[in-house]
Write a protein that holds these residues in place. Sequence first.
Motif, PDB file in Angstrom:
ATOM      1  N   LYS A 124       6.479   2.848   6.306  1.00 16.87           N
ATOM      2  CA  LYS A 124       7.237   2.987   5.068  1.00 16.87           C
ATOM      3  C   LYS A 124       8.471   2.085   5.057  1.00 16.87           C
ATOM      4  O   LYS A 124       9.111   1.867   6.091  1.00 16.87           O
ATOM      5  CB  LYS A 124       7.646   4.446   4.860  1.00 16.87           C
ATOM      6  N   GLU A 125       8.776   1.577   3.872  1.00 16.78           N
ATOM      7  CA  GLU A 125       9.965   0.777   3.654  1.00 16.78           C
ATOM      8  C   GLU A 125      10.406   0.957   2.209  1.00 16.78           C
ATOM      9  O   GLU A 125       9.629   1.407   1.360  1.00 16.78           O
ATOM     10  CB  GLU A 125       9.675  -0.696   3.938  1.00 16.78           C
ATOM     11  N   ILE A 126      11.633   0.613   1.928  1.00 12.95           N
ATOM     12  CA  ILE A 126      12.135   0.682   0.557  1.00 12.95           C
ATOM     13  C   ILE A 126      11.851  -0.653  -0.125  1.00 12.95           C
ATOM     14  O   ILE A 126      12.200  -1.717   0.407  1.00 12.95           O
ATOM     15  CB  ILE A 126      13.649   0.988   0.537  1.00 12.95           C
ATOM     16  N   PHE A 127      11.201  -0.632  -1.281  1.00 14.72           N
ATOM     17  CA  PHE A 127      10.918  -1.864  -2.016  1.00 14.72           C
ATOM     18  C   PHE A 127      10.932  -1.589  -3.518  1.00 14.72           C
ATOM     19  O   PHE A 127      10.800  -0.451  -3.957  1.00 14.72           O
ATOM     20  CB  PHE A 127       9.583  -2.483  -1.596  1.00 14.72           C
ATOM     21  N   VAL A 128      11.108  -2.676  -4.271  1.00 12.42           N
ATOM     22  CA  VAL A 128      11.117  -2.572  -5.734  1.00 12.42           C
ATOM     23  C   VAL A 128       9.672  -2.522  -6.208  1.00 12.42           C
ATOM     24  O   VAL A 128       8.897  -3.470  -6.006  1.00 12.42           O
ATOM     25  CB  VAL A 128      11.857  -3.772  -6.372  1.00 12.42           C
ATOM     26  N   VAL A 129       9.312  -1.413  -6.834  1.00 18.64           N
ATOM     27  CA  VAL A 129       7.912  -1.197  -7.179  1.00 18.64           C
ATOM     28  C   VAL A 129       7.439  -2.161  -8.260  1.00 18.64           C
ATOM     29  O   VAL A 129       6.277  -2.579  -8.277  1.00 18.64           O
ATOM     30  CB  VAL A 129       7.703   0.285  -7.607  1.00 18.64           C
ATOM     31  N   ALA A 188       7.691   3.650   0.577  1.00 18.16           N
ATOM     32  CA  ALA A 188       6.251   3.781   0.814  1.00 18.16           C
ATOM     33  C   ALA A 188       5.789   2.632   1.697  1.00 18.16           C
ATOM     34  O   ALA A 188       6.574   1.738   2.048  1.00 18.16           O
ATOM     35  CB  ALA A 188       5.490   3.785  -0.515  1.00 18.16           C
ATOM     36  N   ASP A 189       4.519   2.652   2.059  1.00 18.44           N
ATOM     37  CA  ASP A 189       3.910   1.546   2.799  1.00 18.44           C
ATOM     38  C   ASP A 189       3.531   0.475   1.776  1.00 18.44           C
ATOM     39  O   ASP A 189       2.610   0.656   0.991  1.00 18.44           O
ATOM     40  CB  ASP A 189       2.671   2.047   3.557  1.00 18.44           C
ATOM     41  N   LYS A 190       4.255  -0.646   1.793  1.00 22.67           N
ATOM     42  CA  LYS A 190       4.080  -1.658   0.750  1.00 22.67           C
ATOM     43  C   LYS A 190       2.677  -2.254   0.758  1.00 22.67           C
ATOM     44  O   LYS A 190       2.066  -2.467  -0.307  1.00 22.67           O
ATOM     45  CB  LYS A 190       5.128  -2.766   0.938  1.00 22.67           C
ATOM     46  N   ARG A 191       2.148  -2.534   1.938  1.00 17.56           N
ATOM     47  CA  ARG A 191       0.811  -3.141   2.006  1.00 17.56           C
ATOM     48  C   ARG A 191      -0.250  -2.191   1.457  1.00 17.56           C
ATOM     49  O   ARG A 191      -1.147  -2.607   0.720  1.00 17.56           O
ATOM     50  CB  ARG A 191       0.469  -3.503   3.461  1.00 17.56           C
ATOM     51  N   LYS A 192      -0.123  -0.918   1.783  1.00 19.98           N
ATOM     52  CA  LYS A 192      -1.111   0.046   1.285  1.00 19.98           C
ATOM     53  C   LYS A 192      -0.931   0.299  -0.208  1.00 19.98           C
ATOM     54  O   LYS A 192      -1.892   0.571  -0.921  1.00 19.98           O
ATOM     55  CB  LYS A 192      -1.023   1.342   2.088  1.00 19.98           C
ATOM     56  N   PHE A 193       0.327   0.197  -0.689  1.00 24.38           N
ATOM     57  CA  PHE A 193       0.552   0.315  -2.129  1.00 24.38           C
ATOM     58  C   PHE A 193      -0.171  -0.814  -2.861  1.00 24.38           C
ATOM     59  O   PHE A 193      -0.822  -0.597  -3.889  1.00 24.38           O
ATOM     60  CB  PHE A 193       2.055   0.270  -2.430  1.00 24.38           C
ATOM     61  N   GLN A 194      -0.047  -2.041  -2.338  1.00 24.50           N
ATOM     62  CA  GLN A 194      -0.724  -3.169  -2.974  1.00 24.50           C
ATOM     63  C   GLN A 194      -2.238  -3.047  -2.867  1.00 24.50           C
ATOM     64  O   GLN A 194      -2.966  -3.473  -3.762  1.00 24.50           O
ATOM     65  CB  GLN A 194      -0.226  -4.476  -2.358  1.00 24.50           C
ATOM     66  N   GLN A 195      -2.721  -2.432  -1.785  1.00 23.28           N
ATOM     67  CA  GLN A 195      -4.168  -2.188  -1.667  1.00 23.28           C
ATOM     68  C   GLN A 195      -4.633  -1.211  -2.738  1.00 23.28           C
ATOM     69  O   GLN A 195      -5.701  -1.386  -3.331  1.00 23.28           O
ATOM     70  CB  GLN A 195      -4.481  -1.643  -0.269  1.00 23.28           C
ATOM     71  N   ILE A 196      -3.833  -0.173  -3.007  1.00 26.59           N
ATOM     72  CA  ILE A 196      -4.155   0.789  -4.077  1.00 26.59           C
ATOM     73  C   ILE A 196      -4.235   0.066  -5.410  1.00 26.59           C
ATOM     74  O   ILE A 196      -5.190   0.235  -6.182  1.00 26.59           O
ATOM     75  CB  ILE A 196      -3.097   1.907  -4.127  1.00 26.59           C
ATOM     76  N   MET A 197      -3.208  -0.762  -5.712  1.00 25.00           N
ATOM     77  CA  MET A 197      -3.165  -1.482  -6.987  1.00 25.00           C
ATOM     78  C   MET A 197      -4.345  -2.444  -7.105  1.00 25.00           C
ATOM     79  O   MET A 197      -4.978  -2.532  -8.164  1.00 25.00           O
ATOM     80  CB  MET A 197      -1.845  -2.250  -7.117  1.00 25.00           C
ATOM     81  N   TYR A 198      -4.658  -3.168  -6.013  1.00 24.68           N
ATOM     82  CA  TYR A 198      -5.758  -4.127  -6.070  1.00 24.68           C
ATOM     83  C   TYR A 198      -7.091  -3.423  -6.334  1.00 24.68           C
ATOM     84  O   TYR A 198      -7.904  -3.887  -7.148  1.00 24.68           O
ATOM     85  CB  TYR A 198      -5.849  -4.924  -4.766  1.00 24.68           C
ATOM     86  N   ASN A 199      -7.317  -2.299  -5.657  1.00 23.72           N
ATOM     87  CA  ASN A 199      -8.570  -1.565  -5.866  1.00 23.72           C
ATOM     88  C   ASN A 199      -8.723  -1.133  -7.320  1.00 23.72           C
ATOM     89  O   ASN A 199      -9.795  -1.285  -7.922  1.00 23.72           O
ATOM     90  CB  ASN A 199      -8.622  -0.335  -4.958  1.00 23.72           C
ATOM     91  N   LEU A 200      -7.656  -0.599  -7.907  1.00 29.64           N
ATOM     92  CA  LEU A 200      -7.736  -0.122  -9.294  1.00 29.64           C
ATOM     93  C   LEU A 200      -7.856  -1.284 -10.278  1.00 29.64           C
ATOM     94  O   LEU A 200      -8.644  -1.227 -11.232  1.00 29.64           O
ATOM     95  CB  LEU A 200      -6.506   0.729  -9.624  1.00 29.64           C
TER      96      LEU A 200
END
Length: 544
Positions: free
Chosen positions: A393-398, A433-445
């Motif tokens: 987890k890290e803090i990032f601008v969503v 959140a985990d930024k890489r996994k967040f982007q994986q969620i977005m890419y899948n959708l």
Amino acid sequence: MTSSGFYQENKHKFTDLFVNSKDILLIEFNKTGAILYANRAIEELLDWEQSKVYELTTSNIFDFRISEVERILTDKKSYFCEINLINKNKEFIPSKTKFMKNDETIVAVSVPLFGDYEDQKSTSKLVNTLDIVKEVLSHQPDPEKDVFSLLFEKIKELVEYDQAITFLLEGDSLVIKAMDNIKLANRNYNKLVSAQDVNLAKIIRHRASILENKSISLPGELGIASATVPVSVAAVPLTVREMVYGVVVLINNKHQYDENDVKILETIVSAASYLIKDAELSDVFKMQLRVLKDNIRERTRTLELIKEQNKKILEADRIKNEFLANMSHELRTPLNAIIGFSEALKLNIFGEMNEKQAEYVNDIHSSGLHLLRMINDLLDLAKIESGKMGLNKEIFVVNKAVENSLNVVKPLAEKKNIDLKASLGRKDVEITADKRKFQQIMYNLLSNAVKFTDENGKVTVKLTSKKNKVEISVKDNGIGIPPEFHEKIFEKFQQAENSVSSKTSSTGLGLTITRELIELHDGKISVKSEKGKGAEFTFTLPKV
């Protein structure tokens, strides 16, 4: 201080009658007299703190006769005598004590004699129960029928009965595994437990024992007919780690049982429960091995049998997940080589190719990418299911993370002339959140939305910041999903049945992994869709 010897070996099976008793003292000490373990009664009866028993010796607990007892135990395995207990105030409490010697330690069970008992037989039974428990725990019966004969034999030593029967639960039904002096008209006995079976429901659902001395109804619930009207019935559950898997029933046609009889029965049955379960699981393992050896050609039937048995053996699933996770390097390395060399060939680094060669190389490259995606999905799912998927987890601008995901899928959308729009609201919304996994969620959708949207279609992403969470939706005007598939699409290897899904290459794991990753972040995902009217996937993630 951690105990050893007899108690240490059997503490996970020992009955509550002794370990948690406030009235019966259980002590383990070594040959030098140092106390290794004492149950709760050390506080209730003698006022010593249970956590500090290792500071005591036998001379603090027993009167001078303990020296004679230790001398006798040099030649004997056990010794029963009357001896005074000594409390913290150095007051004597008369007791009857059973001493039992093991390889390195001695176990003592003391029943205090507070005044004259009218029924000394009851006290003797409680003390002798420990001997029975020790015999049961040390016995390793095989085959299974020996377990039940041992159980009936040991019960009868302390609790008399005219008829006895052991049932095991199979689903919601009781089946007979062993009986003594009972004849049934129906050899294929199978009792479905219903709401009308009050006593059985009490035993199975509440893990409670039953004692009937007046209004006898349990035999009727079980469908056990007898030429003689029972005088008393006692029934206790077979349990392993608070899970009821069977019932032992005793019927007496001459005398009534009392609460002490039920306690003794509970104690013996509790110890035997593990042996019975071990024997049952042993049969499961043996049956699986036999099926695998004898029925390899009948794969469908064999797999069904193994599937049913593996409901009881979840360990196999854990091993599978660990295997997949550990094989990642071996699986990815050759694939990366195939993909890399095919890309080099496509770029004509090694010379021009004719049309047919170019077509074959393109097929190799696209198939390699598809297989790599499939392996990555399988490995991700294996890590999630085995609990090895961690979150960095890290803090990032969503907003920026969403924009990056949009840029990744933009070339896919342009190939189909799909209008890709975003409504991201404020530009300073941050989440942890985990930024890489967040982007994986977005890419899948997003990639799913593009894949299942026709040419010249539209895909919209919307970000909404709420008090403690963010809400992100991906909406398309594609082929849509029938309502009956809304839950199914989140399951492993499942897709909605339509013409597009049958033509596109997919593992059927994308949405499964997406939901698992969202739930790892304590978020939720939902879908709104109808066939032919597009789909909207919405998920939420906590800001912290």
